[in-house]
Design an enzyme around this catalytic site. Structure first.
Site, PDB file in Angstrom:
ATOM      1  N   GLY A  28       0.775  -1.232   0.000  1.00  0.00           N
ATOM      2  CA  GLY A  28       0.000   0.000   0.000  1.00  0.00           C
ATOM      3  C   GLY A  28       0.804   1.278   0.000  1.00  0.00           C
ATOM      4  O   GLY A  28       0.335   2.301   0.478  1.00  0.00           O
ATOM      5  N   HIS A  59       0.455   0.396 -13.559  1.00  0.00           N
ATOM      6  CA  HIS A  59       1.266  -0.795 -13.831  1.00  0.00           C
ATOM      7  C   HIS A  59       2.742  -0.373 -13.815  1.00  0.00           C
ATOM      8  O   HIS A  59       3.096   0.651 -14.429  1.00  0.00           O
ATOM      9  CB  HIS A  59       0.890  -1.407 -15.183  1.00  0.00           C
ATOM     10  N   ASN A  73       1.396   3.042  -2.532  1.00  0.00           N
ATOM     11  CA  ASN A  73       0.605   3.947  -3.374  1.00  0.00           C
ATOM     12  C   ASN A  73      -0.635   4.438  -2.634  1.00  0.00           C
ATOM     13  O   ASN A  73      -0.989   5.620  -2.712  1.00  0.00           O
ATOM     14  CB  ASN A  73       0.202   3.255  -4.679  1.00  0.00           C
TER      15      ASN A  73
HETATM   16  C1  GRF Z   1       3.082  -0.990  -7.567  1.00  0.00           C
HETATM   17  O1  GRF Z   1       4.337  -1.265  -8.148  1.00  0.00           O
HETATM   18  C2  GRF Z   1       2.085  -0.747  -8.646  1.00  0.00           C
HETATM   19  O2  GRF Z   1       2.653  -0.215  -9.821  1.00  0.00           O
HETATM   20  C3  GRF Z   1       1.546  -2.111  -8.934  1.00  0.00           C
HETATM   21  O3  GRF Z   1       1.529  -2.782  -7.702  1.00  0.00           O
HETATM   22  C4  GRF Z   1       2.506  -2.201  -6.857  1.00  0.00           C
HETATM   23  C5  GRF Z   1       1.821  -1.832  -5.588  1.00  0.00           C
HETATM   24  O4  GRF Z   1       2.752  -1.465  -4.631  1.00  0.00           O
HETATM   25  N1  GRF Z   1       0.224  -2.068  -9.493  1.00  0.00           N
HETATM   26  P1  GRF Z   1       2.183  -0.885  -3.218  1.00  0.00           P
HETATM   27  O5  GRF Z   1       1.338  -1.983  -2.594  1.00  0.00           O
HETATM   28  O6  GRF Z   1       1.381   0.339  -3.539  1.00  0.00           O
HETATM   29  O7  GRF Z   1       3.434  -0.592  -2.430  1.00  0.00           O
END
Ligand code: GRF
Length: 189
Positions: A11, A103, A13
């Site tokens: 998480g 992605h 992001n």
């Molecule tokens: C990120 O690299 C995103 O691009 C991909 O999944 C990953 C999620 O990472 N869709 P996080 O859980 O947000 O650290």
């Protein structure tokens, strides 16, 4: 304008997006949803006082529970932020051009089923690519296949490893994903 975040993992992001919109009066993160009860993303929601929902893959396939949860919170945009399940067509039909995904590569390369996390970075480094990056795109019924909203690149050299690439990609995600979400939601409102 209300955003719901879907995440399956750490998480980072989700955390970045919550922080970015914290003091925004027009755009609110109103929910975090996950198919993994131990997802770090759910902790970020809890710490920020944002409601969350955990659902099983089976629940998600029927989607009713998720659809009701989203409708109750008047969600305008769904953001997949490290979410590993394919989105059911019923949800895509309910949110036309209102589900976006990030992605960690430059689609259409290095995308599709099974291409997530380090699998992506391992493949990019093994191919000795000179650049990689992130793709923010609309979600359709296939993995990593919807129209591209934005792409951001990072250069690679012979010293780069899958781990150093993951760091560069994480930096791009932090710098660009929340702002791209803001620009997109303002465009569709
Ligand atoms: C990120 O690299 C995103 O691009 C991909 O999944 C990953 C999620 O990472 N869709 P996080 O859980 O947000 O650290």
């Amino acid at each position: 304008m209300n955003i719901a975040l879907f995440a399956s993992g750490t998480g980072s992001n989700v955390y970045n997006i919550i922080q970015y919109f914290k003091s925004n009066h027009l755009i609110n993160v109103v929910a975090v949803l996950s198919n993994k009860s131990n997802a770090g993303a759910l902790n970020h929601a809890k710490n920020a006082g944002i409601p969350s929902l955990t659902f099983s893959k089976k629940d998600f396939t029927s989607a009713i529970t998720v659809e009701e949860f989203l409708a109750e919170r008047k969600v305008d945009l769904i953001v997949l932020a490290g979410f590993l399940l394919k989105v059911p067509e019923s949800l895509i039909d309910l949110y036309p051009n209102k589900i976006i995904n990030i992605h960690p590569a430059l689609l259409p390369n290095y995308g599709g089923k099974g291409m997530y996390g380090m699998h992506v970075h391992n493949a990019v480094i093994a191919a000795q690519e000179k650049k990689s990056g992130i793709t923010i795109h609309l979600v359709n019924e296939n993995y990593d296949d919807g129209a591209t909203i934005a792409q951001f690149e990072c250069g690679l050299n012979a010293q780069d490893t899958p781990q150093s690439l993951a760091q560069k990609v994480s930096g791009l995600e932090k710098s660009h994903f929340p702002r791209t979400i803001e620009e997109y939601i303002l465009k569709i409102k």
